[in-house]
Design a protein around this motif. Sequence first.
Motif, mmCIF file in Angstrom:
data_model
loop_
_atom_site.group_PDB
_atom_site.id
_atom_site.type_symbol
_atom_site.label_atom_id
_atom_site.label_comp_id
_atom_site.label_asym_id
_atom_site.label_seq_id
_atom_site.Cartn_x
_atom_site.Cartn_y
_atom_site.Cartn_z
ATOM 1 N N ALA A 130 -9.891 2.691 -1.059
ATOM 2 C CA ALA A 130 -9.477 4.009 -1.535
ATOM 3 C C ALA A 130 -10.487 5.045 -1.080
ATOM 4 O O ALA A 130 -11.648 4.721 -0.802
ATOM 5 C CB ALA A 130 -9.381 4.003 -3.057
ATOM 6 N N GLU A 158 0.833 -1.206 0.000
ATOM 7 C CA GLU A 158 0.000 0.000 0.000
ATOM 8 C C GLU A 158 0.865 1.252 0.000
ATOM 9 O O GLU A 158 0.546 2.258 -0.580
ATOM 10 C CB GLU A 158 -0.904 0.023 1.237
ATOM 11 C CG GLU A 158 -2.007 -1.021 1.199
ATOM 12 C CD GLU A 158 -1.552 -2.335 1.793
ATOM 13 O OE1 GLU A 158 -0.327 -2.590 1.779
ATOM 14 O OE2 GLU A 158 -2.404 -3.099 2.266
ATOM 15 N N LYS A 208 2.581 3.145 8.482
ATOM 16 C CA LYS A 208 1.377 3.750 7.922
ATOM 17 C C LYS A 208 0.881 2.930 6.741
ATOM 18 O O LYS A 208 1.670 2.336 6.013
ATOM 19 C CB LYS A 208 1.672 5.182 7.470
ATOM 20 C CG LYS A 208 2.076 6.110 8.610
ATOM 21 C CD LYS A 208 0.950 6.292 9.608
ATOM 22 C CE LYS A 208 1.356 7.083 10.822
ATOM 23 N NZ LYS A 208 1.665 8.486 10.530
ATOM 24 N N VAL A 209 -0.416 2.897 6.582
ATOM 25 C CA VAL A 209 -1.022 2.320 5.382
ATOM 26 C C VAL A 209 -1.657 3.456 4.612
ATOM 27 O O VAL A 209 -2.491 4.171 5.153
ATOM 28 C CB VAL A 209 -2.106 1.296 5.750
ATOM 29 C CG1 VAL A 209 -2.542 0.548 4.519
ATOM 30 C CG2 VAL A 209 -1.597 0.345 6.791
ATOM 31 N N VAL A 210 -1.230 3.618 3.370
ATOM 32 C CA VAL A 210 -1.716 4.754 2.596
ATOM 33 C C VAL A 210 -2.500 4.255 1.383
ATOM 34 O O VAL A 210 -1.909 3.818 0.412
ATOM 35 C CB VAL A 210 -0.547 5.645 2.137
ATOM 36 C CG1 VAL A 210 -1.072 6.898 1.480
ATOM 37 C CG2 VAL A 210 0.334 5.979 3.311
ATOM 38 N N PRO A 211 -3.810 4.233 1.476
ATOM 39 C CA PRO A 211 -4.611 3.750 0.339
ATOM 40 C C PRO A 211 -4.623 4.752 -0.810
ATOM 41 O O PRO A 211 -4.170 5.882 -0.662
ATOM 42 C CB PRO A 211 -6.009 3.614 0.928
ATOM 43 C CG PRO A 211 -6.044 4.619 2.027
ATOM 44 C CD PRO A 211 -4.654 4.685 2.585
ATOM 45 N N TYR A 212 -5.126 4.287 -1.935
ATOM 46 C CA TYR A 212 -5.276 5.172 -3.085
ATOM 47 C C TYR A 212 -6.279 6.265 -2.771
ATOM 48 O O TYR A 212 -7.143 6.104 -1.911
ATOM 49 C CB TYR A 212 -5.794 4.408 -4.296
ATOM 50 C CG TYR A 212 -4.778 3.528 -4.951
ATOM 51 C CD1 TYR A 212 -3.832 4.058 -5.816
ATOM 52 C CD2 TYR A 212 -4.762 2.166 -4.719
ATOM 53 C CE1 TYR A 212 -2.909 3.258 -6.435
ATOM 54 C CE2 TYR A 212 -3.837 1.357 -5.332
ATOM 55 C CZ TYR A 212 -2.914 1.905 -6.194
ATOM 56 O OH TYR A 212 -2.001 1.110 -6.802
ATOM 57 N N SER A 225 -4.305 11.451 0.408
ATOM 58 C CA SER A 225 -4.801 10.199 0.963
ATOM 59 C C SER A 225 -4.762 10.283 2.474
ATOM 60 O O SER A 225 -4.192 11.207 3.039
ATOM 61 C CB SER A 225 -3.947 9.049 0.473
ATOM 62 O OG SER A 225 -4.600 7.845 0.791
ATOM 63 N N ILE A 226 -5.370 9.313 3.110
ATOM 64 C CA ILE A 226 -5.344 9.255 4.576
ATOM 65 C C ILE A 226 -4.253 8.270 4.987
ATOM 66 O O ILE A 226 -4.164 7.177 4.436
ATOM 67 C CB ILE A 226 -6.694 8.778 5.140
ATOM 68 C CG1 ILE A 226 -7.825 9.700 4.683
ATOM 69 C CG2 ILE A 226 -6.635 8.702 6.661
ATOM 70 C CD1 ILE A 226 -7.804 11.069 5.307
ATOM 71 N N LYS A 264 -1.083 1.204 10.653
ATOM 72 C CA LYS A 264 -1.178 -0.239 10.401
ATOM 73 C C LYS A 264 -1.414 -0.953 11.731
ATOM 74 O O LYS A 264 -0.686 -0.727 12.702
ATOM 75 C CB LYS A 264 0.115 -0.723 9.762
ATOM 76 C CG LYS A 264 -0.051 -1.910 8.845
ATOM 77 C CD LYS A 264 1.271 -2.153 8.101
ATOM 78 C CE LYS A 264 1.127 -2.992 6.864
ATOM 79 N NZ LYS A 264 0.698 -4.332 7.041
ATOM 80 N N TRP A 323 -3.465 5.860 7.346
ATOM 81 C CA TRP A 323 -3.958 5.030 8.447
ATOM 82 C C TRP A 323 -2.774 4.396 9.161
ATOM 83 O O TRP A 323 -1.718 4.178 8.573
ATOM 84 C CB TRP A 323 -4.878 3.943 7.922
ATOM 85 C CG TRP A 323 -6.057 4.466 7.156
ATOM 86 C CD1 TRP A 323 -6.167 4.557 5.801
ATOM 87 C CD2 TRP A 323 -7.271 4.981 7.682
ATOM 88 N NE1 TRP A 323 -7.369 5.082 5.445
ATOM 89 C CE2 TRP A 323 -8.083 5.360 6.586
ATOM 90 C CE3 TRP A 323 -7.761 5.172 8.978
ATOM 91 C CZ2 TRP A 323 -9.347 5.904 6.743
ATOM 92 C CZ3 TRP A 323 -9.029 5.698 9.130
ATOM 93 C CH2 TRP A 323 -9.805 6.075 8.018
ATOM 94 N N GLU A 365 2.062 6.535 -2.307
ATOM 95 C CA GLU A 365 2.221 7.719 -1.452
ATOM 96 C C GLU A 365 1.559 8.904 -2.153
ATOM 97 O O GLU A 365 1.435 8.944 -3.373
ATOM 98 C CB GLU A 365 3.731 7.919 -1.311
ATOM 99 C CG GLU A 365 4.216 8.930 -0.327
ATOM 100 C CD GLU A 365 3.315 9.106 0.843
ATOM 101 O OE1 GLU A 365 2.650 10.143 0.856
ATOM 102 O OE2 GLU A 365 3.267 8.257 1.740
ATOM 103 N N SER A 366 1.091 9.841 -1.360
ATOM 104 C CA SER A 366 0.283 10.913 -1.944
ATOM 105 C C SER A 366 1.129 11.813 -2.853
ATOM 106 O O SER A 366 2.339 11.877 -2.743
ATOM 107 C CB SER A 366 -0.284 11.758 -0.808
ATOM 108 O OG SER A 366 0.810 12.238 -0.052
ATOM 109 N N ILE A 398 -6.974 -1.665 2.037
ATOM 110 C CA ILE A 398 -7.670 -0.572 2.710
ATOM 111 C C ILE A 398 -8.388 0.200 1.601
ATOM 112 O O ILE A 398 -7.774 0.536 0.589
ATOM 113 C CB ILE A 398 -6.669 0.371 3.405
ATOM 114 C CG1 ILE A 398 -5.780 -0.408 4.369
ATOM 115 C CG2 ILE A 398 -7.390 1.509 4.096
ATOM 116 C CD1 ILE A 398 -6.464 -0.854 5.621
#
Lengths: 451, 1023, 168
Positions: free
Chosen positions: C67, B3, B84-88, C97-98, C102, C100, B7-8, C65
């Motif tokens: 989008a 994920e 951190k988990v960074v989703p789309y 993006s957020i 883990k 989160w 990154e943004s 997670i």
Amino acid sequence: MIKRKQLVLGNKTLVDITNDICEPVESIPKKGWITLFLGAKTLMIFYFGIIGYILANGIGLLGVNHPIAWGTMIVTFVFWIGIGHAGTLISAILFLFRQKWRTSVARTAEAMTVFAVMTAGLFPLLHTGRPWLDFWLFPYPNQRGPLWVNFRSPLLWDVFAVSTYATVSIVFWYIGMVPDFATLKDRAKNKIRKIVYGALSLGWRGTARNWSHYEMVYLLLAGLSTPLVLSVHTIVSFDFAVSNLPGWHTTIFPPYFVAGAIFSGFAMVITLMTCVRIGFPKFKDYITIDHMEVMNKIIMTTGLMVGYAYTSEFFIAWYSGNVYERYVFVNRALGTYGWCYWAMVSCNVLLPQIFWFKKARRSLTTMFIISIFVNIGMWFERFVITVTSLHHDFLPSSWGNYAWSFFDGCILFGSFGMFLTLFLGYLRVFPAISIAEIKTVMHVGKDGGHS
Amino acid sequence: MQEQSTESAPENRPEKIERDTNYWLSLEHYAQDPEFLKLGSQEFASSPLKEGEENAIERRDFLKLMGASIALASTGCLRRPVQKVVPYNKQPEEVTLGVPNYYTSSYSDGVESLGLLIKTREGRPIKVEGNPEHPNNKGAVSISAQASILNLYDPDRLNGPRKNLWNEKRTNKDTVTPKWDAMDDEISAQLKKGSVVILSSSISSPSLRSIVSEFSQGFAAKHLVWDAHSNDQLIRARKMCFGAETLPVYQIDKAKLILSIDADFLATFLTPMAFSKQFSKGRREIEKMSRLVSFDSTFSLTGANADLRYRIKPSQQLDVVMAIFSELEKQHKVVVPAALKNTLDEYRNRISQLNMDGKIFAEIAKDLWENRGQSIVMAGGIATQTEFSEGLFCAVNCLNSILGNEGKTILERPAVASSSFADIKALITSMTAGKVKTLILHKVNPIYHLPESFGFAEALKKVDMVVSTADRIDETSQYANYIIPDNHPLEAWGDSESLEGVISLQQPSIRPLYDSRAFALSLMNWGFIAKMGPKRLLAYETYYDYLRNYWKEDVLPKVAKGQNFDDFWAQALQKGFVGSSRATAGKNSAKLEMLSHYKASESVGPELVLYPTVMMGDGSQTNISWLHELPDPVTKITWDNYASVSIAFAKKNSLSEGDVIELDVNGKKLELPTHIQPGLHDEVIAVAVGYGRTKVGRVANNVGRNSYSLVSDQGIFSGQKVTIKKTSRKEKLANPQGNQSMEGRQIVVEATVAEYQKKKSANIHRHHTWSIWPGQEYNGNKWGMSVDLNSCTGCNACVVSCQSENNIPVVGKKYVLEGREMAWIRIDRYYTGTPDNPEVVFQPVMCQQCSNAPCETVCPVLATVHTDDGLNAMVYNRCVGTRYCSNNCPYKVRRFNWFAWNKKIEAPLNMALNPEVTVRIRGVMEKCTFCVQRIKTVKNTARLENRKIKDGEIKTACQVVCPTDAIVFGDMNDPNSAVSALFKDERAYALLEEWHAAPSVRYLSKIRNNGEEKRHSNSEEHV
Amino acid sequence: MRFVFGVICLSALLLSGCKFPSLGYNKGYAPEQPIAFDHSLHVAKNNIQCQYCHNQVERSKHSNIPALSTCMNCHLQVATGKPGIIKLREAYDKGESIQWVKVHMLPDHVHFNHSAHLTRGVNCQECHGPIEKMSRVQQYSDLSMGWCINCHRKPENNAPLNCTTCHH
């Protein structure tokens, strides 16, 4: 009837003996000892520095590579473990055989054992790629399922063998010293010594019960450590013998290794004893030339055994008709590392033959030099076995040479720093000869003295 | 943790370059965002200690401390720092986390263009594989194409355009990053002044070609095409013989007899991948297998695979062909014109000096004649660029012509002869005269490739404006006013036309990492700004639009007339290529007379041979560690080039391996270490080109020496007289292979066709092995692999593929010398026969996945154990590193992480790592796993689709790229699988069978079609 | 000082580590999230299927997670006023993006595959516990190797026990 040789010279009285033996412990060290000790200590500190550096950067700093995955550390490990053997042999086996002459050398020889095993014990732990995970080598309950160790692996047997050996010989050694600690305590002038030795002597009173228990324990421990003398190096040899590498995969290894171990062990005893005699002139009366001569005889005998092993290996290699086996042994003698092989043969087989002559057996300088060479030779023996077998194995494409580096040298010589520091320390803190036991043999060979 | 790779988006990223298409909309969060790269670099960090989330640490300082100390004691129990988990932001529908996407694309080095499949994970390419559908390479993929992935992630690439701040003398090298608009304005203004020259290497992209030509029209620019290794002499010779400028398209699989005069067609000549495929095809059926005869002045890969190899020196190449002619004439097969007769007579005398048995030629001539129309005679490559090359090529053409091969086994395709060295000279003179106002350099590096005597560097300073499209500040581009880095092929749209005429699409698989711009787009922009050039050039905003339109107008009519374009385009994207081979039969009309004026000439004394290697090629793509650590197929030496000399030569000049000698080629000097190479002609000094780059990057700078400096001013590479002077210095050559001979052991089994016909299992000594243990039962699958030594050409493609698939680190020359190389699959090369003129056998050795694996019993911590599908598992995270397994491995295929190689992977190179394979940390053992991750992936998909695994569905990394399909992997428990059939083949044998480790790999013996009854006597018999 | 403390804890842990297997694991770890997403609200109350958000879990080794676009499917209309949603909206509009935190972390050398387990009929709760009732996600199982193995060992599951099942 044959007249026995005197085991203790110079008509000692009981008091003399106590005084003589306690002197090094109770007197202020002389220049000689201090310089030696400082030297050894510095070497040891350097040694630990190097080890730290290797831990930080990786085992690749040593010459180990592909295909030679075991090098200096394992070689030196086997070397020191071997050294260790003489001690237990003298103190335990000779004790059971009622060899009275052992008494005066037993303690020191055993101290040597303990320190040698300590020195050796570091290597298997340090030579791994991730030493901080070495505890995985021990079976302990864990959260991985649990995940156990591989009991089929000779390395694991090694872990057990060496640790057992270390424990037993330390206990044996210590028990032997208990009465003497008591003596030291009684003689102690200042408080601290009183307390320390008092603690060490475990409240020894010297009562008849004390003695009978002591004798019994000592006998039992002797009996316990006797098989260990054989087992340890047998199992160390399994590391090689159980693998399938030509040059390692041989059934002769166990006896061959044990013989070699005793061989090198006695050589080291000789080396140390000659020094001790120089360092503490009074000890000459207890560690007599006769003692030395007996040990030289053993050196010669075991030397011959080792020589026999060398030859039979070659014979079997030829007799087996196995190409790889044959090649390995030809390569041993004539290959890149041929010189190591010949160094080994000349140091271990040829040189000790000089002990056929009584003169040589009884000459301190000769025996000192020989013993040094034997030690060198025995290190090379392990090098030859480990490295030359690995460097040319099955597929010629993966042949290679050992990439000897500066660090290999440091590890090898540094280990002596550790050993000597411990040993020199011992000479000053513990009674180097068993006061209690020596008194029982002081009459041996004396006129009127019953033997 | 994939994920993280999304990154943004960084605001600073300039919105430029090609328009997004939904293929990589998803990737707009990409590019060189440092934050992302940092996360990326942690992505594979195996040590919990390495994690660094400052805020987290501060918050849980004590925990960290505890975690750290506990981590030392056990990986089992520790509390990790926060991740951190960074989703789309917007979910791209084609991206499924953890599931790779494959995109068709293509790779071209100018001559050969390969159809590719690019494997991407979360939008970043991680592996380059061949497109099995593609008519040319059929899944085979060259080393350089595979390695180009590291070129994409090369940390030494420019991250944007550069402007050189020249002083008067153009000496200082300070650069700034210019604004795109300002730069474009300035350049187009300059272009308007006229006298523009575009110097590029040959462009295989039709659309780019048309853009360049349109641009040239617009600005009245001159387009010079120049390659360091050009085939222009080949082309010219065909014009002379057959009247048209063409390149030959060999049909090697159709040939019964292939005669190669220094044409290294299996490695570097024209289209090696296609050739390797055809070659192996032509030899698969042993009864009908083709014969390869090679006259070799280096020890080339082709020579190593030849059934009959004869060592010559370059000046003898022509003699050889003439000798065959005269033999043909003697045997009254051909009537040669009187003019030629006396020429041939001259050559007859020369044959004696070839110090070869004259009978050889009689036999070859006879053989050729018997195989009229189904044989090939070929010569080419820089080893044949001698003063006689024109004669050589004409003679070869004539020979093929009278043998009737032209049009049968040799087709042709129109080709443009690139500029010769003379043209370059002319260019340089006009540059020096100030006649060139603007010079645009694309994919050329003249200052590296031309000898100093040409004075290109000086001439460059006389040009008002030099624009380079190099992706780095290299030897040439350092003198450019502007460097406008071109996109990497994996980043950009494009197309390429193969030699055979198949047109492939090049589809980007990642958004440009840096602020680079396609060369084509630059030309279009400049044209647009200057309002010069035909409408089509100015009409489009992006190269992608131009490309589509070009395909609509020019490609579609050619290959699929009348089809709806959108369907056509979709199909093209899907398949990756359009059309099929358009090679045609040429006129078979060579005139023998023409040969008469190529007089024989004496040549004594050592001669220089320059040759390209499979790794380096012409040295344009060398900043890639994989390529340098890859052993040369024949010498096996890594990280260097060297002067190869024969044993006799070395003896005569008392040279030993590694002695540094100074070569003197008519005044041009070069110092090189000696390598004593068995099987070289005694008057040959062979040196590889492509080394000795000085400004390419941290990996390749000053590795080896630049042997282009020895090229003569007439562009003659080989056959120049050379004298040597021995210096006192010595240099170690890093050769990972320990011993070059098999020492009489049964390792590679060879047999001649004759022997094979008598007994299929000829020369295989089977051992009677038995065990008191019945052996393990495998109820599910039992994976096995077979390697056909008769197909394997030792090309090394598998080694690179394995490295790329399994994240295998590179250790560098120092550690290769110390025996610390990490390759999981190695190709052993053994010499057999006499040392002076040996034969060569190759043997790929990977972990043999033994059923009675010696490594497993000795590991004290069970870090290597057997799986129920017959694999020999290696559990890195359990390994303590006693290395006992390696000692006990008879094949020595285990590799140990002596140092923390993984720490050496610097961003963005870590993006090329395969997330499916754990990156090993310091102190653990590693080895080939039969690509267990691929097995698992297929197993899972099969389970998801609720079906059985099909045979051949699982392809290991080494197998999938193999140009000769020598490697077959499959389930031995499935009686119908290809692999179990091969296991039953009579040529199959196990390596070190008598040791009864029961390996799961079988080798198929090598067969030599050399007409001999027995394998040459002096190759020792196995005891 | 800190270090000494750490060392003491270390030794204490080592001694007790075997006594309490879960010690030192992240079991019960429930970090604060940038947006207080509430599973109990979405799943238990509004009966939204897990796979609606974690839509790739059946196809991939990872359970993705969702989008932001997935969230916005509803939250363009629903609960637009709530601070969390506003934050979400802003991020979405900015194209950001957020980040989160883990919760479930396996070491890099462990390759767990969600889809493989789902196809074998293992449901989310087996490992994630009553996730549908959690208002803040917390780690339910200790995720130790022993914990994995226990399940794989059960004959009824006939799950593979090769090391390569998880480690390669």
